[in-house]
Design an enzyme around this catalytic site. Structure first.
Site, PDB file in Angstrom:
ATOM      1  N   HIS A 305       0.819  -1.205   0.000  1.00 15.50           N
ATOM      2  CA  HIS A 305       0.000   0.000   0.000  1.00 15.50           C
ATOM      3  C   HIS A 305       0.859   1.264   0.000  1.00 15.50           C
ATOM      4  CE1 HIS A 305      -3.894  -2.122   1.453  1.00 15.50           C
ATOM      5  NE2 HIS A 305      -3.886  -1.953   0.159  1.00 15.50           N
ATOM      6  N   ARG A 412     -17.404   7.430 -20.258  1.00 21.19           N
ATOM      7  CA  ARG A 412     -17.704   6.022 -20.518  1.00 21.19           C
ATOM      8  C   ARG A 412     -18.589   5.493 -19.394  1.00 21.19           C
ATOM      9  NH1 ARG A 412     -12.071   6.635 -20.595  1.00 21.19           N
ATOM     10  NH2 ARG A 412     -11.113   6.680 -22.678  1.00 21.19           N
ATOM     11  N   ARG A 448     -21.484   8.941 -23.173  1.00 21.20           N
ATOM     12  CA  ARG A 448     -21.713   7.872 -24.156  1.00 21.20           C
ATOM     13  C   ARG A 448     -22.630   6.827 -23.534  1.00 21.20           C
ATOM     14  NH1 ARG A 448     -16.549   4.670 -26.254  1.00 21.20           N
ATOM     15  NH2 ARG A 448     -16.675   3.753 -24.167  1.00 21.20           N
ATOM     16  N   GLU A 546     -17.233   5.543 -35.570  1.00 18.98           N
ATOM     17  CA  GLU A 546     -16.197   4.538 -35.326  1.00 18.98           C
ATOM     18  C   GLU A 546     -16.352   3.300 -36.212  1.00 18.98           C
ATOM     19  OE1 GLU A 546     -16.466   3.296 -31.209  1.00 18.98           O
ATOM     20  OE2 GLU A 546     -18.628   3.607 -31.197  1.00 18.98           O
ATOM     21  N   ASN A 569      -9.823   5.023 -31.987  1.00 22.91           N
ATOM     22  CA  ASN A 569      -9.314   3.708 -31.585  1.00 22.91           C
ATOM     23  C   ASN A 569     -10.018   2.594 -32.358  1.00 22.91           C
ATOM     24  OD1 ASN A 569      -8.092   5.392 -29.777  1.00 22.91           O
ATOM     25  ND2 ASN A 569      -8.954   4.468 -27.950  1.00 22.91           N
ATOM     26  N   ASP A 570     -11.359   2.577 -32.281  1.00 22.40           N
ATOM     27  CA  ASP A 570     -12.108   1.541 -32.993  1.00 22.40           C
ATOM     28  C   ASP A 570     -12.157   1.815 -34.498  1.00 22.40           C
ATOM     29  OD1 ASP A 570     -12.705  -0.368 -31.109  1.00 22.40           O
ATOM     30  OD2 ASP A 570     -14.504   0.644 -30.408  1.00 22.40           O
ATOM     31  N   ARG A 580      -7.042  -4.413 -32.717  1.00 23.23           N
ATOM     32  CA  ARG A 580      -6.083  -3.558 -32.009  1.00 23.23           C
ATOM     33  C   ARG A 580      -5.478  -4.228 -30.794  1.00 23.23           C
ATOM     34  NH1 ARG A 580      -9.037  -0.007 -28.039  1.00 23.23           N
ATOM     35  NH2 ARG A 580     -11.261  -0.408 -28.208  1.00 23.23           N
ATOM     36  N   CYS A 617     -12.732  11.810 -29.841  1.00 22.60           N
ATOM     37  CA  CYS A 617     -12.517  11.326 -28.477  1.00 22.60           C
ATOM     38  C   CYS A 617     -11.592  10.119 -28.433  1.00 22.60           C
ATOM     39  CB  CYS A 617     -13.845  10.989 -27.800  1.00 22.60           C
ATOM     40  SG  CYS A 617     -14.822   9.749 -28.672  1.00 22.60           S
TER      41      CYS A 617
END
Length: 659
Positions: A305, A412, A448, A546, A569-570, A580, A617
């Protein structure tokens, strides 16, 4: 009744996942046991649960007996089968993923070892970064028991004294947990420590020793040592690290019994290197962390920790030095290399110059970017480029605000669904979206809708087995097929929209009918809320671009929605037909490929022609080498990880200066 399952909790039931599992179990009246390899322990004891050493992908059985046994088993099995349950999104960063402060001093992380490093001490590289500063030795005296046996008539009073001390420690920790100043990450750690302090394993062991005639302090020391030894013996690095936590809790109880406070860290000088044989996570979490330049410790490792707190606050740390740490007791100055695990005592001129140079370069870079926190980027023609943040939970709000985000370009919502054992209620969702809206008002917050599929399942939704879930039942496709789930989210968004800055975007759109069907559901939800007398408001509806289909129908889509947000990304993996997540075809996942850049430009042209906002995004939005290209295409909003925001603003302002 009982039910078996395979544990999917990330890294198994180590400290915080065990704490959450126990909290869940305690919410049911039934007696609940967890069974592994024929050994059963109470699911309501975090210590016993951790010592069972349940690891990811192992088979366990949940057994419950009582009035709510069915509900208990359903909830607990749901937790064990959730792959994200062990990920502390709110409380830690993975090793090597340094926080803001570490980013300042880790710019030279790929550089060779500093001069003199070979002659210094070597420990565990627990938190990245280079730092040089004055030594602050923190070696509080050891605590010893009274060393005498109690008389029979003293035992009852000693047990009561022990219980009062335990209650006092719990109260201290409860007070700390109630403080707004405690970060989300540190809060999770303190909560785990509080569970240890309240656990029957520790208290029963100590009380048994007191009944045998031991004084309370001796009993606590012995009980803590016994349980810590059990943790050390387990073949699991996460559980080994919990031994330090047990000792830390035992020390706090002993201090209360002695009527003493631990040696305070309140007076640590600015930029000092904290040196200790062992420091409990409880003490470090309450310390003035912004003043601490680095941490060197004899105990601890990369999963302790102490390391988690250091990483989350960007403090370089070298742990696990063992007895070597005693050589630092009289040090005046320390140079610390958190990347290689080196500690140099009273560094010579060459080492000091080297470290100072590394820190200065990184500090200048940070200082140069910090001035852009409050800047609203504007081009020479007067156009404002909104630089927003991508986040997935309310715990990330502070980082986005500190970076100077001009709103949220992507919230998200999957994590809200994945972190709970049951589908989140409408009220819970509405509260979350409203908190987000209020935190960034008057800037826009783009939420989203649920983008979930077979690759990231959630409790409460049965997903079919799919050979390629990235091309399957996910995003808007799943939501439209499950209006019972989708309408609950849409109702919550309509309620949160009363704050005036909520926007909503749909993922994985590939057909105009998906937008139109959603509009019908939104209208139904609004009518229901109106009939119920529930305050609500309309929101702008947009789509993520996307899929190749969305690019090709972008001109038609632009007439149906209020904005586009390009998810690079997509989009890249779909344009290039390259997974990916597959390293074999990783080189094809390049957003700068002409095919991908052409798709982005086509989308931008369609949006500009229709007069709607076009944003991005995906991770490419934060790339300084691409920002100018995207802006010239017509994008007016770029959303990214908070760490990239200030650099993006700097890049845009440089464009404006060039005209």
């Amino acid at each position: 009744m009982e039910r078996s399952t395979i544990v999917r909790v990330h890294e198994g039931l180590h400290a915080r996942p065990a704490t959450r599992f126990v909290k869940l179990a305690k919410g049911f009246e039934s007696d609940v046991d967890l069974i592994k390899d024929g050994k059963a322990v109470s699911a309501k004891s975090s210590v016993k649960l951790m010592l069972l050493a349940v690891k990811e992908n192992q088979e366990v059985t949940v057994r419950a007996n009582g009035a709510d046994a069915i509900e208990a088993i359903e909830a607990l099995i749901g937790y064990l089968e959730n792959p994200k349950a062990g990920l502390d999104d709110e409380d830690s960063q993975p090793a090597g993923d340094a926080g803001p402060k570490a980013a300042v001093v880790s710019a030279a992380e790929s550089a060779p070892a500093a001069p003199g490093a070979a002659t210094g001490l070597r420990g565990v590289a627990a938190s990245e970064g280079f730092v040089i500063g004055p030594a602050f030795a923190h070696f509080p005296p050891d605590i010893a028991g009274q060393g005498r046996m109690l008389q029979a008539e003293e035992i009852t009073g000693e047990i009561e004294r022990f219980r009062t001390a335990v209650s006092a420690v719990q109260a201290r920790m409860d007070h700390a947990l109630a403080q707004d100043s405690l970060s989300a990450g540190d809060r999770g750690i303190v909560a785990a420590l509080r569970d240890i302090a309240a656990d029957d394993s520790l208290t029963s062991e100590a009380e048994g020793l007191i009944k045998g005639g031991n004084d309370a302090i001796s009993a606590v020391i012995t009980a803590a040592s016994t349980i810590a030894a059990d943790f050390s013996a387990v073949d699991d690095h996460y559980l080994n690290a919990r031994a330090d936590d047990v000792h830390a809790v035992g020390r706090q109880i002993c201090l209360v019994l002695l009527g003493q406070d631990d040696v305070s860290l309140e007076n640590i000088p600015e930029g000092a290197i904290l040196i200790a044989d062992d420091i409990g996570a409880w003490d470090l979490a309450r310390a003035p962390l912004k003043r601490i330049g680095g941490v060197v410790c004899g105990h601890g490792g990369a999963t302790s920790h102490i390391a988690i707190i250091a990483r989350s606050h960007g403090i370089p740390a070298v742990l696990g030095l063992g007895d070597q740490v005693n050589a630092l007791r009289t040090a005046r100055e320390v140079a610390l290399d958190g990347n290689g695990g080196h500690v140099i005592i009273n560094p010579d001129a060459a080492t000091r110059a080297d470290f100072a140079g590394r820190v200065e370069v990184a500090a200048k870079e940070r200082a140069g970017l910090t001035v852009f926190k409050t800047v609203t980027p504007k081009l020479a023609d007067g156009r404002i480029i909104e630089v927003a943040a991508n986040i997935g939970s309310l715990e990330e709000i502070e980082a986005a605000q500190e970076a100077g985000a001009l709103g949220i370009g992507l919230f998200r919502t999957e994590l809200l669904f994945m972190r709970h054992m049951h589908l989140p209620s409408e009220d819970m969702q509405a509260e979350t979206y409203a908190a987000l809206a209020k935190a960034f008002a008057p800037y826009p917050v783009i939420v989203r809708t649920l983008d979930i599929g077979g690759d990231k399942p959630i409790a409460g939704i049965e997903f079919p087995d799919e050979e390629n879930p990235f091309l399957g039942w996910r995003g808007i496709r799943m939501c439209l097929d499950r209006p019972d789930i989708f309408k609950r989210q849409l109702r919550a968004l309509l309620r949160a929209a009363v704050h005036g800055n909520i926007k909503v975007m749909l993922p994985m759109v590939s057909d105009i009918s998906e937008v139109r069907q959603t509009r019908v559901l939104v209208a139904e939800c609004a009518a229901e809320l109106k009939a119920e007398g529930v305050p609500h408001a309309a929101f702008d509806l947009g789509v993520m671009i996307e899929t190749p289909a969305a690019v090709l129908i972008a001109p038609a889509l632009a007439k149906e929605v209020a904005f586009f947000s390009i998810g690079t990304n997509d989009l890249t993996q779909y344009i290039m037909a390259a997974d990916r997540l597959n390293p074999t075809v990783a080189k094809l996942n390049d957003v700068t490929n002409p095919a991908v850049m052409s798709a982005i430009e086509m989308t931008a042209k369609a949006g500009v022609a229709a007069g709607i906002m076009v944003g991005m995004c995906g991770e490419a939005a934060g790339r300084p080498d691409l920002i100018a290209i995207f802006v010239k295409m017509g994008l007016t909003e770029l959303s990214m990880s908070p760490a990239s925001i200030q650099r993006a603003k700097k890049t845009i302002m440089a464009m404006a200066a060039e005209g």
